[in-house]
Design a protein around this motif. Structure first.
Motif, PDB file in Angstrom:
ATOM      1  N   VAL A 176      14.492  -7.870 -56.775  1.00 65.95           N
ATOM      2  CA  VAL A 176      13.914  -7.375 -57.801  1.00 65.95           C
ATOM      3  C   VAL A 176      14.314  -7.835 -59.210  1.00 65.95           C
ATOM      4  O   VAL A 176      13.883  -7.651 -60.241  1.00 65.95           O
ATOM      5  CB  VAL A 176      13.604  -5.881 -57.799  1.00 65.95           C
ATOM      6  CG1 VAL A 176      12.833  -5.421 -56.607  1.00 65.95           C
ATOM      7  CG2 VAL A 176      14.905  -5.109 -58.127  1.00 65.95           C
ATOM      8  N   VAL A 177      15.491  -8.569 -59.075  1.00 64.93           N
ATOM      9  CA  VAL A 177      16.130  -9.171 -60.390  1.00 64.93           C
ATOM     10  C   VAL A 177      15.334 -10.580 -60.675  1.00 64.93           C
ATOM     11  O   VAL A 177      15.327 -11.317 -59.732  1.00 64.93           O
ATOM     12  CB  VAL A 177      17.800  -9.310 -60.178  1.00 64.93           C
ATOM     13  CG1 VAL A 177      18.219 -10.057 -61.440  1.00 64.93           C
ATOM     14  CG2 VAL A 177      18.379  -7.973 -59.978  1.00 64.93           C
ATOM     15  N   PRO A 178      14.834 -10.544 -61.792  1.00 64.44           N
ATOM     16  CA  PRO A 178      14.122 -11.863 -62.017  1.00 64.44           C
ATOM     17  C   PRO A 178      15.024 -13.007 -62.081  1.00 64.44           C
ATOM     18  O   PRO A 178      16.014 -13.407 -62.844  1.00 64.44           O
ATOM     19  CB  PRO A 178      13.696 -11.420 -63.591  1.00 64.44           C
ATOM     20  CG  PRO A 178      13.982 -10.237 -64.168  1.00 64.44           C
ATOM     21  CD  PRO A 178      14.817  -9.834 -63.004  1.00 64.44           C
ATOM     22  N   TRP A 180      14.447 -16.042 -62.803  1.00 64.72           N
ATOM     23  CA  TRP A 180      14.310 -17.023 -64.120  1.00 64.72           C
ATOM     24  C   TRP A 180      15.437 -16.432 -65.217  1.00 64.72           C
ATOM     25  O   TRP A 180      16.006 -17.078 -65.724  1.00 64.72           O
ATOM     26  CB  TRP A 180      13.190 -17.043 -64.594  1.00 64.72           C
ATOM     27  CG  TRP A 180      12.159 -15.690 -64.752  1.00 64.72           C
ATOM     28  CD1 TRP A 180      11.500 -15.267 -64.037  1.00 64.72           C
ATOM     29  CD2 TRP A 180      12.175 -14.924 -65.832  1.00 64.72           C
ATOM     30  NE1 TRP A 180      10.764 -14.150 -64.278  1.00 64.72           N
ATOM     31  CE2 TRP A 180      11.216 -13.715 -65.482  1.00 64.72           C
ATOM     32  CE3 TRP A 180      12.792 -14.753 -67.349  1.00 64.72           C
ATOM     33  CZ2 TRP A 180      11.058 -12.883 -66.339  1.00 64.72           C
ATOM     34  CZ3 TRP A 180      12.456 -13.856 -67.969  1.00 64.72           C
ATOM     35  CH2 TRP A 180      11.388 -12.566 -67.589  1.00 64.72           C
ATOM     36  N   ILE A 295       8.288 -19.651 -63.049  1.00 67.65           N
ATOM     37  CA  ILE A 295       9.010 -19.708 -64.377  1.00 67.65           C
ATOM     38  C   ILE A 295      10.476 -20.239 -64.109  1.00 67.65           C
ATOM     39  O   ILE A 295      11.387 -20.569 -64.825  1.00 67.65           O
ATOM     40  CB  ILE A 295       9.057 -18.044 -64.785  1.00 67.65           C
ATOM     41  CG1 ILE A 295       7.965 -17.631 -64.720  1.00 67.65           C
ATOM     42  CG2 ILE A 295       9.727 -18.160 -66.314  1.00 67.65           C
ATOM     43  CD1 ILE A 295       7.703 -15.994 -64.864  1.00 67.65           C
TER      44      ILE A 295
ATOM     45  N   LEU B 396       7.737  -6.505 -63.603  1.00 67.74           N
ATOM     46  CA  LEU B 396       8.407  -7.868 -63.473  1.00 67.74           C
ATOM     47  C   LEU B 396       7.045  -8.917 -63.587  1.00 67.74           C
ATOM     48  O   LEU B 396       7.257  -9.963 -64.221  1.00 67.74           O
ATOM     49  CB  LEU B 396       8.805  -8.240 -61.968  1.00 67.74           C
ATOM     50  CG  LEU B 396      10.301  -7.525 -61.634  1.00 67.74           C
ATOM     51  CD1 LEU B 396      10.525  -7.707 -60.305  1.00 67.74           C
ATOM     52  CD2 LEU B 396      11.320  -7.721 -62.841  1.00 67.74           C
ATOM     53  N   ALA B 399       6.511  -9.181 -67.232  1.00 67.07           N
ATOM     54  CA  ALA B 399       7.696  -9.600 -67.870  1.00 67.07           C
ATOM     55  C   ALA B 399       7.630 -11.445 -68.014  1.00 67.07           C
ATOM     56  O   ALA B 399       7.666 -11.897 -68.803  1.00 67.07           O
ATOM     57  CB  ALA B 399       9.204  -9.350 -67.414  1.00 67.07           C
ATOM     58  N   GLY B 400       7.240 -11.733 -66.607  1.00 68.12           N
ATOM     59  CA  GLY B 400       6.903 -12.931 -66.192  1.00 68.12           C
ATOM     60  C   GLY B 400       5.872 -13.559 -67.043  1.00 68.12           C
ATOM     61  O   GLY B 400       6.200 -14.762 -67.587  1.00 68.12           O
ATOM     62  N   LEU B 401       4.788 -12.955 -67.225  1.00 69.15           N
ATOM     63  CA  LEU B 401       3.641 -13.432 -67.862  1.00 69.15           C
ATOM     64  C   LEU B 401       4.105 -13.772 -69.501  1.00 69.15           C
ATOM     65  O   LEU B 401       3.688 -14.494 -70.158  1.00 69.15           O
ATOM     66  CB  LEU B 401       2.385 -12.515 -67.693  1.00 69.15           C
ATOM     67  CG  LEU B 401       0.888 -12.927 -68.028  1.00 69.15           C
ATOM     68  CD1 LEU B 401       0.749 -14.077 -67.028  1.00 69.15           C
ATOM     69  CD2 LEU B 401      -0.154 -11.896 -67.934  1.00 69.15           C
ATOM     70  N   GLY B 415       9.984  -9.071 -71.485  1.00 74.39           N
ATOM     71  CA  GLY B 415       9.396 -10.615 -71.190  1.00 74.39           C
ATOM     72  C   GLY B 415       9.120 -11.263 -72.540  1.00 74.39           C
ATOM     73  O   GLY B 415       9.818 -12.461 -72.836  1.00 74.39           O
ATOM     74  N   LEU B 442      15.709  -5.175 -67.735  1.00 78.19           N
ATOM     75  CA  LEU B 442      14.542  -5.508 -66.846  1.00 78.19           C
ATOM     76  C   LEU B 442      15.072  -4.946 -65.281  1.00 78.19           C
ATOM     77  O   LEU B 442      14.613  -4.660 -64.496  1.00 78.19           O
ATOM     78  CB  LEU B 442      14.028  -6.987 -66.919  1.00 78.19           C
ATOM     79  CG  LEU B 442      12.727  -7.263 -66.627  1.00 78.19           C
ATOM     80  CD1 LEU B 442      11.636  -6.696 -66.819  1.00 78.19           C
ATOM     81  CD2 LEU B 442      12.598  -9.003 -66.909  1.00 78.19           C
ATOM     82  N   ALA B 446      14.079  -2.113 -62.521  1.00 75.99           N
ATOM     83  CA  ALA B 446      13.609  -2.664 -61.142  1.00 75.99           C
ATOM     84  C   ALA B 446      14.408  -2.064 -60.115  1.00 75.99           C
ATOM     85  O   ALA B 446      14.203  -1.377 -59.215  1.00 75.99           O
ATOM     86  CB  ALA B 446      13.355  -4.130 -61.047  1.00 75.99           C
TER      87      ALA B 446
END
Lengths: 353, 467
Positions: A176-178, A180, A295, B396, B399-401, B415, B442, B446
Motif C-alpha cells: 500500500v506504499v505508493p 511512485w 504514475i 491512494l 493521491a494518484g489522481l 497528492g 500517505l 495506508a
C-alpha cells in the motif's frame, strides 16, 4: 455450470464491460471533442475564405463585410454537417461510428504528442509504448515472484517465527506504499545524490542505434529495483499463506510421516499445489500493474503507456487519452478473463458451480 | 453483552504487535487531524491554492530545525505579530508605539523586512515612523510616512500600509546612518537595507561584519483624531529557514498543508470505505439469501462493476469535467463495493441453511427480518475487518489522481502537495522537506489501516487464527 458455460459467461462479461467503458469514454469525452472539432472547422473556414478573397479576381461577396460573414456561416454549417457534427454524440449513427473507430484504434491523429519516428497517428504512438510497459512490468513481476517464493516458503516453515511475522508485516505494508512516491525518493537518492543511475529512464539514443538495448536496460534498472522492492513482500505473504494452508492438508502429514525430507515436501508437493493460484494471481497482478504503474512510469520517465497518458493529460491530448484508456482496459479485461478461465480450469469447484 | 464482546475483541487484538502498531499510528493520525482542525487558521485550508495568501511566507525555505545540523545558522523567517504596545501623549497627539524585539544570532544576513500595519482614522491622516535600535546601541531612523488623506465622501477610513526594506528612500536613509557615512566611497558593494542594517562598519569579507544581538524595531503611529486607532501591525523578517517543515515555491507552509491533508485523507478513506462496505454488505446478503435467478443477475452485475479499470474511469471523468471531492467519493463508492459483496454473498449462502435461520423462517419471519436479525450480525466481523482493509484504496486513488493534476484543485491533499513538488522540480532541487512529509503520511496512513485490518481479520476470522 460446466467449464464451457463458465467461459461463455466470462466472455459475455468481458464484452459488456469493454462496451460499457467505451461508451462511458465516448459519453464523457464526446462533447469536449466535438467542441474542439467545431472550433477547428470555424478556423479552417475563415482561413479558406481569407485565402479565396486574397486571390486576384476575388468572388463578389468579398467586397461586402456582411456577405463575408454570411459566407463564413453557411460554409461552417456545411462543413459541420459534412463531418456529422450537427448531430449530438449520442445519435446512433455517430455513436456506432465512434464505438467502431475506438474499438479498431482508428483514432486519427494526436493533437500534440508524436511517436519517436515523428508520426502523429494515435495507433503508432500507442504501439510504440506498449512493449516498454510490458518489458518493465513483466520483468519486475517475475523478479518479485522469485524473491517472494523464496522468502514466503522460508517464512512458512516456522509459522509465528520472526521471519514469518516480518514477512506478514512487510508483505501487507509494502503493497500500500505508493510506488511512485518511493520512485521520487529513489531518484533523489540514487540519481541526484549518488549519481549511480540516470534520473530519466528514457535513453537519449535512437531506437535504431545498436547501443539502444543496453542503454534501455541500464535506464530500466532504477524503476525495476523500486517496483521489485515494493512488490516482493506481497508475493512472499501470498506464498506464505498458501504454503501454510497446504501444509495442513492430510497428504502432507502422510508424506511427513513416511519420512519424506522436508525440502522435497516443500519444493515438490507444496509448490505444485500452490502453483495454480500463483499463476492466476500473476496474471491478475500483471494487468493490475499496467494501470497502477501509470504514475510510476511518469515519475521515472519510462517511455511506456503510463508516461504516455501522463503527458497526454498534461497536454489535454484527448485522442491519446481515449486510446490509452481503451487499450489498457482491453488488456486489463483480457487478463482478468485469462485469470478467471485459468482459475476455473484449475479449481474443480468453479466448474461444478 | 455487546460491551463484553468489544472487550474480548480488544484483548485478542492487543495480542498482535502489528495490530497495535497500526492502531498507534491511527491514534497519531487522528491526533494530527484534531490539531489541524482546532489549531490551524481556517483560512490556511480555504486559501491553500491562493498564492496571494502565502505572500508573507518565504519561498522554498528549509525547516528551521535544519540549523541544528548545519555549521552555519541560516536566518529564520519570522512573522512577528504581537508587538509590545506603548501609548503616550504629545499635547493633543497620541503616539502609539509598537515594539518588535528580534534576537538575531544567525550566520547570514536576513532577507527583506516589511512592517505591515492597519490604521483607522478620520479627517487627519496619521504619521507613521519606523526606527531600529541595534545591539551596538545605535538607533537608525528608517522611514517616515503619512497615511493617505481621506478619500472624498468618507468620514472614516481604514488603511492597510506596508513599509518595505526594498523602498529606495529607506535604503538611502540606512546608507546615511548606522556609521555608514564613514565608509570610504565604493567600499560598500551590497547596499541593500537588510544587509546594511545588520552589518557593523563597512563591508568586510564574508559574513564577519554581521552584527548579532537584540534588535528592536519600533513603529510609531502619531494619531490626531480621538477615534483614530492602530488596528494591528506585524513585522516580517525575511529568512532562509521557516517553520517545522519549511515552505514550497509559493511560500506555503508544508507543515500546515501536511496537517490539513490528514483529516481530508481520513475523510475520503473512511467515507468511501464505510459507504462501499454498506452497499456491498446489503447487496451480497440479498444476493446470497434469495439465491437463484436474483443471485445470478446480481452477481453478473457486480462482476461487470468489478472489472472496470477505476483509475482510467477517474481520468476520463476528471479530464472532461472538473473533479470535486464529493464527485470523487461518489465514483469511488460506485466502483468500490463488489469485492465485499462477493464475500458476504458466500457467507450468506452458508448461513441461510443453518437450523436457526430456518426455524426463524418457519415461524413466519419476513426475509428482511431474517437478514437483519440473523444473517447480517453473523457477517459483521468480516465487515469490520473489511472496512479497515478498504480504507487505503480510496486514499491512494485520490493521491494518484491529484498527483496527475486531476484531483480537486483547491484542497490541500498529500497528492496535491506531491504534484506541486513534482511540477516545480523539487526532486532535482533536493527539496526533501517538500517531498518526504506528504509521502510519509500517505504511506503511514495506508499501512496503519492494513495492519489494523489484518490483525482484526486474524481475530475475527477463525480460519486465519490457526496459522
Amino acid at each position: 455450470m460446466g467449464l464451457g458455460r463458465f467461459v461463455v459467461t466470462r466472455t459475455l462479461n468481458l464484452v459488456l464491460v469493454l462496451f460499457a467503458v467505451l461508451f462511458l469514454t465516448i459519453a464523457l469525452a464526446g462533447p469536449a471533442t466535438d467542441n474542439v472539432l467545431k472550433r477547428g472547422v470555424g478556423i479552417f473556414v475563415k482561413q479558406d475564405i481569407a485565402f479565396t478573397c486574397g486571390k486576384q479576381n476575388p468572388p463578389a461577396f468579398c467586397r461586402d463585410a456582411n456577405a463575408i460573414q454570411e459566407q463564413v456561416r453557411t460554409m461552417t454549417a456545411r462543413e459541420i454537417e459534412n463531418l456529422g457534427l450537427n448531430e449530438p454524440w449520442w445519435a446512433p449513427k455517430r455513436l456506432w461510428y465512434s464505438l467502431y473507430s475506438l474499438a479498431t484504434l482508428n483514432l486519427g491523429e494526436a493533437y500534440f504528442l508524436r511517436s519517436y519516428g515523428g508520426s502523429s497517428v494515435v495507433r503508432d504512438i500507442i504501439v510504440e509504448a506498449i512493449p516498454k510497459t510490458i518489458l518493465l512490468f513483466t520483468t519486475s513481476t517475475i523478479l518479485s515472484l522469485i524473491i517472494g517464493l523464496f522468502i514466503g516458503i522460508r517464512a512458512a516453515r516456522k509459522p509465528g517465527g520472526i521471519l514469518d511475522r516480518l514477512t506478514s508485516t512487510i508483505g501487507v505494508s509494502s503493497g500500500v506504499v505508493p510506488i511512485w512516491w518511493v520512485g521520487i525518493i529513489m531518484i533523489i537518492v540514487f540519481s541526484y545524490g549518488f549519481r549511480i543511475f540516470p534520473a530519466r529512464a528514457t535513453p537519449l539514443l535512437a531506437p535504431s542505434d545498436p547501443q539502444y538495448i543496453p542503454a534501455l536496460l541500464y535506464h530500466m534498472t532504477l524503476p525495476l529495483i523500486t517496483i521489485t522492492m515494493l512488490g516482493f513482500g506481497g508475493w512472499a505473504y501470498i506464498v506464505r499463506n498458501l504454503v501454510i494452508g497446504i501444509m495442513q492438508e492430510d497428504y502432507i502429514t502422510v508424506a511427513m510421516a513416511k519420512g519424506v525430507p522436508e525440502r522435497n515436501i516443500l519444493y515438490g508437493h507444496v509448490l505444485r499445489s500452490a502453483a495454480p493460484p500463483v499463476v492466476t494471481i500473476v496474471v491478475l497482478s500483471l494487468s493490475g500493474s499496467l494501470s497502477g504503474a501509470l504514475i510510476t512510469e511518469a515519475v521515472f520517465d519510462w517511455p511506456g503507456m503510463g508516461r504516455l497518458i501522463f503527458n497526454a493529460i498534461g497536454a489535454l491530448d484527448i485522442p491519446i487519452i481515449l486510446g490509452v484508456t481503451y487499450v489498457s482496459t482491453a488488456v486489463y479485461l483480457a487478463s482478468i478473463f485469462i485469470a478467471d478461465v485459468l482459475y476455473g480450469f484449475f479449481d474443480p469447484r468453479v466448474k461444478a458451480g | 453483552m455487546a460491551q463484553k464482546g468489544v472487550r474480548s475483541l480488544w484483548r485478542e487484538f492487543a495480542k498482535q504487535p502489528e495490530g497495535i502498531l497500526g492502531f498507534a499510528i491511527l491514534v497519531l493520525l487522528i491526533g494530527a487531524s484534531l490539531i489541524a482542525i482546532t489549531t490551524l487558521p481556517q483560512e490556511t485550508f480555504r486559501e491553500w491554492s491562493n498564492p496571494t495568501y502565502w505572500q508573507r511566507y518565504p519561498k522554498t525555505a528549509a525547516p528551521s530545525w535544519t540549523n541544528l545540523f548545519s555549521s552555519s545558522k541560516q536566518p529564520e523567517h519570522l512573522i512577528l505579530q504581537s508587538p509590545a504596545i506603548d501609548e503616550d501623549r504629545l499635547g493633543g497627539i497620541r503616539r502609539i508605539t509598537h515594539t518588535f524585539s528580534l534576537q538575531f544570532n544567525y550566520d547570514d544576513f536576513p532577507g527583506d523586512f516589511n512592517l505591515n500595519y492597519v490604521v483607522r482614522y478620520g479627517s487627519v491622516p496619521p504619521q507613521i515612523e519606523l526606527r531600529v535600535a541595534r545591539p551596538d546601541g545605535e538607533t537608525v531612523e528608517l522611514f517616515k510616512t503619512t497615511a493617505p488623506s481621506l478619500p472624498a465622501q468618507l468620514t472614516a477610513y481604514q488603511f492597510n500600509g506596508t513599509i518595505s526594506s526594498q523602498d529606495r528612500i529607506l535604503r538611502d536613509t540606512v546608507l546615511q546612518q548606522a556609521s555608514k557615512p564613514a565608509c570610504p566611497p565604493g567600499s560598500l558593494n551590497d547596499t541593500r537595507a537588510n544587509v546594511l542594517l545588520f552589518q557593523v562598519g563597512c563591508d568586510k569579507p564574508g559574513r564577519s561584519g554581521l552584527l548579532r544581538g537584540q534588535y528592536l524595531f519600533q513603529g510609531s503611529f502619531y494619531l490626531f483624531g480621538q477615534d483614530d486607532q492602530v488596528e494591528r501591525s506585524e513585522l516580517i523578517i525575511g529568512g532562509k529557514v521557516f517553520g517545522t517543515m519549511g515552505t514550497d515555491d509559493l511560500g506555503r507552509d508544508i507543515w500546515t498543508g501536511v496537517l490539513w491533508g490528514t483529516p481530508v485523507a481520513l475523510f475520503i478513506g473512511l467515507t468511501v470505505s464505510i459507504l462501499g462496505t454498506g452497499v456491498g454488505l446489503i447487496y451480497g446478503v440479498t444476493s446470497g439469501y434469495f439465491g437463484g435467478k436474483t443471485d445470478e443477475t446480481l452477481m453478473r452485475f457486480s462482476d461487470i462493476i468489478i472489472s472496470f479499470p477505476i483509475l482510467f474511469v477517474l481520468i476520463i471523468i476528471a479530464v472532461s469535467t472538473r473533479m470535486t471531492l464529493p464527485l470523487l467519493i461518489l465514483i469511488l463508492v460506485i466502483f468500490g463495493w463488489p469485492g465485499l459483496a462477493k464475500v458476504t454473498r458466500s457467507i450468506a449462502l452458508q448461513l441461510k441453511n443453518l437450523p436457526y435461520v430456518e426455524a426463524s423462517q418457519l415461524m413466519g419471519a419476513s426475509s428482511s427480518w431474517v437478514m437483519v436479525r440473523h444473517i447480517i450480525p453473523q457477517i459483521t466481523p468480516y465487515v469490520i475487518a473489511s472496512v479497515a482493509l478498504t480504507v487505503p484504496g480510496p486514499i491512494l486513488a485520490e493521491a494518484g489522481l491529484s498527483f496527475l493534476g486531476l484531483g480537486d484543485p483547491t484542497l490541500p491533499t498529500w497528492g496535491k502537495i506531491l504534484n506541486d513538488a513534482y511540477s516545480f522540480g523539487a526532486g532535482a532541487r533536493q527539496l526533501w522537506w517538500w517531498i518526504l512529509p506528504p509521502g510519509v503520511m500517505l504511506a503511514l496512513t495506508a499501512i496503519s489501516f492494513v495492519l489494523i485490518g489484518n490483525a482484526l481479520d486474524k481475530v475475527l476470522n477463525p480460519k486465519m487464527r490457526k496459522v
